[in-house]
Write an enzyme that holds these catalytic residues in place. Structure first.
Site, PDB file in Angstrom:
ATOM      1  N   GLU A  62      42.705  23.761  58.519  1.00 51.68           N
ATOM      2  CA  GLU A  62      43.102  24.778  59.509  1.00 51.68           C
ATOM      3  C   GLU A  62      41.994  24.997  60.527  1.00 51.68           C
ATOM      4  OE1 GLU A  62      44.311  28.485  57.821  1.00 51.68           O
ATOM      5  OE2 GLU A  62      46.282  27.722  57.255  1.00 51.68           O
TER       6      GLU A  62
ATOM      7  N   CYS B  25      44.936  46.622  31.788  1.00 52.31           N
ATOM      8  CA  CYS B  25      45.186  48.066  31.856  1.00 52.31           C
ATOM      9  C   CYS B  25      43.879  48.857  31.672  1.00 52.31           C
ATOM     10  CB  CYS B  25      46.201  48.477  30.776  1.00 52.31           C
ATOM     11  SG  CYS B  25      47.920  48.297  31.292  1.00 52.31           S
TER      12      CYS B  25
ATOM     13  N   GLN C 240      43.399  37.330  42.540  1.00 52.63           N
ATOM     14  CA  GLN C 240      42.096  36.725  42.302  1.00 52.63           C
ATOM     15  C   GLN C 240      41.368  36.488  43.617  1.00 52.63           C
ATOM     16  OE1 GLN C 240      41.694  33.531  39.469  1.00 52.63           O
ATOM     17  NE2 GLN C 240      43.846  33.657  38.936  1.00 52.63           N
TER      18      GLN C 240
ATOM     19  N   HIS D 153      44.023  33.436  54.691  1.00 55.86           N
ATOM     20  CA  HIS D 153      43.053  32.503  55.246  1.00 55.86           C
ATOM     21  C   HIS D 153      42.201  33.261  56.256  1.00 55.86           C
ATOM     22  CE1 HIS D 153      45.422  28.709  53.957  1.00 55.86           C
ATOM     23  NE2 HIS D 153      44.464  29.014  53.098  1.00 55.86           N
TER      24      HIS D 153
ATOM     25  N   CYS E  31      47.616  44.973  27.014  1.00 59.57           N
ATOM     26  CA  CYS E  31      47.318  44.298  28.286  1.00 59.57           C
ATOM     27  C   CYS E  31      45.809  44.296  28.535  1.00 59.57           C
ATOM     28  CB  CYS E  31      48.034  45.018  29.421  1.00 59.57           C
ATOM     29  SG  CYS E  31      47.461  44.508  31.047  1.00 59.57           S
TER      30      CYS E  31
ATOM     31  N   CYS F 247      51.298  32.966  36.712  1.00 58.85           N
ATOM     32  CA  CYS F 247      50.640  34.264  36.564  1.00 58.85           C
ATOM     33  C   CYS F 247      50.580  34.598  35.078  1.00 58.85           C
ATOM     34  CB  CYS F 247      51.404  35.332  37.325  1.00 58.85           C
ATOM     35  SG  CYS F 247      50.709  36.963  37.108  1.00 58.85           S
ATOM     36  N   SER F 248      49.385  34.993  34.612  1.00 60.68           N
ATOM     37  CA  SER F 248      49.175  35.104  33.178  1.00 60.68           C
ATOM     38  C   SER F 248      49.579  36.461  32.609  1.00 60.68           C
ATOM     39  CB  SER F 248      47.701  34.844  32.881  1.00 60.68           C
ATOM     40  OG  SER F 248      46.892  35.740  33.617  1.00 60.68           O
TER      41      SER F 248
ATOM     42  N   ASP G 160      36.299  36.606  33.614  1.00 60.73           N
ATOM     43  CA  ASP G 160      35.640  36.238  32.348  1.00 60.73           C
ATOM     44  C   ASP G 160      35.745  34.743  32.073  1.00 60.73           C
ATOM     45  OD1 ASP G 160      34.996  38.985  31.610  1.00 60.73           O
ATOM     46  OD2 ASP G 160      37.148  39.242  31.260  1.00 60.73           O
TER      47      ASP G 160
ATOM     48  N   HIS H 192      47.941  42.076  39.801  1.00 58.08           N
ATOM     49  CA  HIS H 192      46.556  41.650  40.020  1.00 58.08           C
ATOM     50  C   HIS H 192      46.511  40.388  40.864  1.00 58.08           C
ATOM     51  CE1 HIS H 192      47.807  39.007  36.739  1.00 58.08           C
ATOM     52  NE2 HIS H 192      46.843  38.177  37.127  1.00 58.08           N
TER      53      HIS H 192
ATOM     54  N   LYS I  84      62.512  25.362  43.501  1.00 57.31           N
ATOM     55  CA  LYS I  84      62.203  24.081  44.114  1.00 57.31           C
ATOM     56  C   LYS I  84      61.099  23.408  43.307  1.00 57.31           C
ATOM     57  CE  LYS I  84      60.118  22.332  48.404  1.00 57.31           C
ATOM     58  NZ  LYS I  84      61.140  21.486  49.013  1.00 57.31           N
TER      59      LYS I  84
ATOM     60  N   HIS J  13      50.781  42.670  34.755  1.00 54.12           N
ATOM     61  CA  HIS J  13      49.992  43.735  35.393  1.00 54.12           C
ATOM     62  C   HIS J  13      49.632  43.284  36.816  1.00 54.12           C
ATOM     63  CE1 HIS J  13      47.333  47.334  34.745  1.00 54.12           C
ATOM     64  NE2 HIS J  13      47.002  46.905  35.959  1.00 54.12           N
TER      65      HIS J  13
ATOM     66  N   ARG K 177      74.618  20.402  48.491  1.00 53.36           N
ATOM     67  CA  ARG K 177      74.720  19.493  47.342  1.00 53.36           C
ATOM     68  C   ARG K 177      74.817  20.271  46.018  1.00 53.36           C
ATOM     69  NH1 ARG K 177      69.120  18.105  45.231  1.00 53.36           N
ATOM     70  NH2 ARG K 177      67.936  19.628  46.396  1.00 53.36           N
TER      71      ARG K 177
ATOM     72  N   ASN L  78      48.888  35.170  42.372  1.00 52.64           N
ATOM     73  CA  ASN L  78      49.986  34.431  41.743  1.00 52.64           C
ATOM     74  C   ASN L  78      50.904  35.474  41.162  1.00 52.64           C
ATOM     75  OD1 ASN L  78      48.920  31.815  42.075  1.00 52.64           O
ATOM     76  ND2 ASN L  78      47.598  32.116  40.301  1.00 52.64           N
TER      77      ASN L  78
ATOM     78  N   HIS M 114      50.695  49.371  34.911  1.00 53.52           N
ATOM     79  CA  HIS M 114      51.043  48.045  34.412  1.00 53.52           C
ATOM     80  C   HIS M 114      52.378  47.547  34.977  1.00 53.52           C
ATOM     81  CE1 HIS M 114      50.963  44.826  31.396  1.00 53.52           C
ATOM     82  NE2 HIS M 114      52.262  45.048  31.232  1.00 53.52           N
TER      83      HIS M 114
ATOM     84  N   GLN N 119      59.737  18.016  51.861  1.00 50.88           N
ATOM     85  CA  GLN N 119      61.104  17.948  52.375  1.00 50.88           C
ATOM     86  C   GLN N 119      61.800  19.246  52.046  1.00 50.88           C
ATOM     87  OE1 GLN N 119      64.116  17.718  50.473  1.00 50.88           O
ATOM     88  NE2 GLN N 119      65.435  17.296  52.209  1.00 50.88           N
TER      89      GLN N 119
HETATM   90  P1  H2U Z   1      46.218  34.830  36.933  1.00 52.61           P
HETATM   91  O1  H2U Z   1      47.250  35.670  36.284  1.00 52.61           O
HETATM   92  O2  H2U Z   1      46.508  34.541  38.407  1.00 52.61           O
HETATM   93  O3  H2U Z   1      45.900  33.612  36.119  1.00 52.61           O
HETATM   94  O4  H2U Z   1      44.859  35.697  36.975  1.00 52.61           O
HETATM   95  C1  H2U Z   1      44.315  36.298  35.854  1.00 52.61           C
HETATM   96  C2  H2U Z   1      42.851  35.939  35.751  1.00 52.61           C
HETATM   97  O5  H2U Z   1      42.247  36.876  34.882  1.00 52.61           O
HETATM   98  C3  H2U Z   1      42.603  34.566  35.184  1.00 52.61           C
HETATM   99  O6  H2U Z   1      41.872  33.785  36.126  1.00 52.61           O
HETATM  100  C4  H2U Z   1      41.253  36.231  34.129  1.00 52.61           C
HETATM  101  C5  H2U Z   1      41.773  34.816  33.935  1.00 52.61           C
HETATM  102  O7  H2U Z   1      40.687  33.919  33.812  1.00 52.61           O
HETATM  103  N1  H2U Z   1      41.041  36.981  32.914  1.00 52.61           N
HETATM  104  C6  H2U Z   1      39.822  37.597  32.695  1.00 52.61           C
HETATM  105  O8  H2U Z   1      38.909  37.462  33.499  1.00 52.61           O
HETATM  106  N2  H2U Z   1      39.637  38.343  31.566  1.00 52.61           N
HETATM  107  C7  H2U Z   1      40.583  38.511  30.605  1.00 52.61           C
HETATM  108  O9  H2U Z   1      40.389  39.229  29.658  1.00 52.61           O
HETATM  109  C8  H2U Z   1      41.852  37.762  30.689  1.00 52.61           C
HETATM  110  C9  H2U Z   1      42.135  37.081  31.983  1.00 52.61           C
HETATM  111 ZN    ZN Z   2      48.416  46.358  32.134  1.00 51.55          ZN
END
Ligand code: H2U
Ligand code: ZN
Length: 346
Positions: free
Chosen positions: A184, A55, A170, A283, A52, A162-163, A78, A168, A313, A166, A31, A155, A115, A325
């Site tokens: 499961e 870092c 969780q 898991h 960062c 993902c924030s 944090d 990382h 998606k 770098h 499609r 993530n 980084h 789907q």
């Molecule tokens: P994500 O990129 O998957 O969101 O994971 C980054 C995590 O890092 C996020 O849960 C934490 C955020 O709360 N974080 C800290 O603990 N300290 C920081 O200075 C910034 C981000």
């Molecule tokens: Zn970094």
């Protein structure tokens, strides 16, 4: 219906882990697309970024300074979603308004001091440090009597929330089993009672026999596109030996896990010549101290990209209101991932 009919006709596939169905519409893959095209975010190019918060040596958003770490580095989030000192409480009103307190802990794992790396850009010894850090964290969190499950995840990519580029991930440790693990566990338990084996052991044997959905493998792990995949290039990473968690892996299995993570993420990056976004996670058995011989260690990769680096998606419409789907079959997705080069070239 025989299997070749599945490749061209709409059908449902059953997910034995969650006991949910997915609708597959292979006739719809051609499609046209005039919808949203995502921006590909620029890659991190600096080995060290002074701005960062992950870092080495930098100050985090919460004010704490990271040590000058050289391999992996793990710290308490944090901005933790779960807190160990949460007071116990229950709330019920006519079975309609129901709530319960949830204690736990959230950790952040920096995979590398660099980084600009991703799992696909790290070598096996570097990834082995990550596997070791995950295993140590799992054991330490599991030993807390208030922790009954440990969710390790990553993530990857801004598109997945993902924030920070770098590398990382969780870890969230919960008092109560989260929904996915709980579903499961029920499936694994019922399967073991009926067959005496782990569900994933038998599923893996079947996939190794069929060869249709395999992506890559080594002596200790296999990655495949599960028959019931929802995300276009979803994969399932399964340990060949039916261990219940990372803490049961032998030395060579831990290295093999590092290797298979590298192989998988390289294939993903090579598919659309982009740093492939995904949510991935393991898991593992619940950590209440009981034995879980029915539980079989595995990881899910859920990547959102559909047909290029810029088209993803969305889970909307029928999928939100009815059921998941997909258009591309699991067999086609596995073939695509198998056919890309196994060596990193992007
Ligand atoms: P994500 O990129 O998957 O969101 O994971 C980054 C995590 O890092 C996020 O849960 C934490 C955020 O709360 N974080 C800290 O603990 N300290 C920081 O200075 C910034 C981000
Ligand atoms: Zn970094």
């Amino acid at each position: 219906m025989n299997f070749s009919d599945l490749a061209s006709n709409p059908h449902r596939r059953f997910n034995p882990l969650t006991r949910e169905w997915v609708l597959v519409s292979p006739q719809r893959i051609q499609r046209p697309w005039q919808g949203q095209v995502e921006e590909v975010p620029p890659e991190a190019t600096l080995a060290y970024d002074p701005t960062c918060y992950l870092c080495p040596g930098n100050t985090r958003a919460g004010g704490v300074r990271n040590p000058a770490y050289t391999e992996t580095f793990v710290f308490d989030n944090d901005f933790a979603a779960l807190k160990p000192d949460t007071p116990q409480a229950e709330f019920h009103e006519r079975e309609l308004l129901v709530a319960r307190s949830e204690a736990g802990r959230c950790r952040v794992v920096c995979f590398s001091p660099r980084h600009d790396l991703t799992m696909a850009r790290m070598n096996v010894p570097e990834l082995r440090h990550v596997v070791d850090a995950w295993t140590q964290e799992f054991s330490a969190l599991a030993s807390d009597p208030h922790t009954n499950s440990v969710q390790i995840f990553e993530n990857r990519g801004a598109i997945m929330g993902c924030s920070n580029p770098h590398p990382h991930g969780q870890i969230w440790a919960d008092e109560t089993l989260p929904n996915e693990l709980s579903r499961e566990l029920t499936a694994f338990r019922d399967y073991r009672q009926a067959h005496g084996t782990t569900l994933l052991q038998d599923y893996l044997d079947l996939e190794l026999e069929k060869q249709e959905r395999l992506v890559c493998a080594n002596d200790h792990f296999v990655v495949l596109v599960p028959f019931w995949a929802v995300w276009p290039f979803e994969t399932l990473l399964i340990s060949r030996r039916p261990v219940s968690a990372l803490d049961e892996l032998h030395n060579d299995e831990r290295t093999a896990l590092a290797d298979i993570l590298r192989q998988t993420t390289i294939r993903y990056d090579n598919l659309f010549l982009t740093s492939f976004p995904y949510t991935m996670g393991f898991h593992q058995r619940p950590t209440d101290g009981a034995d879980y011989p029915e539980f079989h260690l595995h990881a899910h990769f859920y990547p959102p990209l559909l047909r290029s680096a810029t088209i993803k998606k969305f889970i909307v419409g029928y999928e939100m209101l009815a059921m998941p789907q997909r258009d591309l079959t699991a067999e086609s997705a596995a073939r695509w991932l198998r056919d890309v080069p196994a060596e990193r070239y992007c």
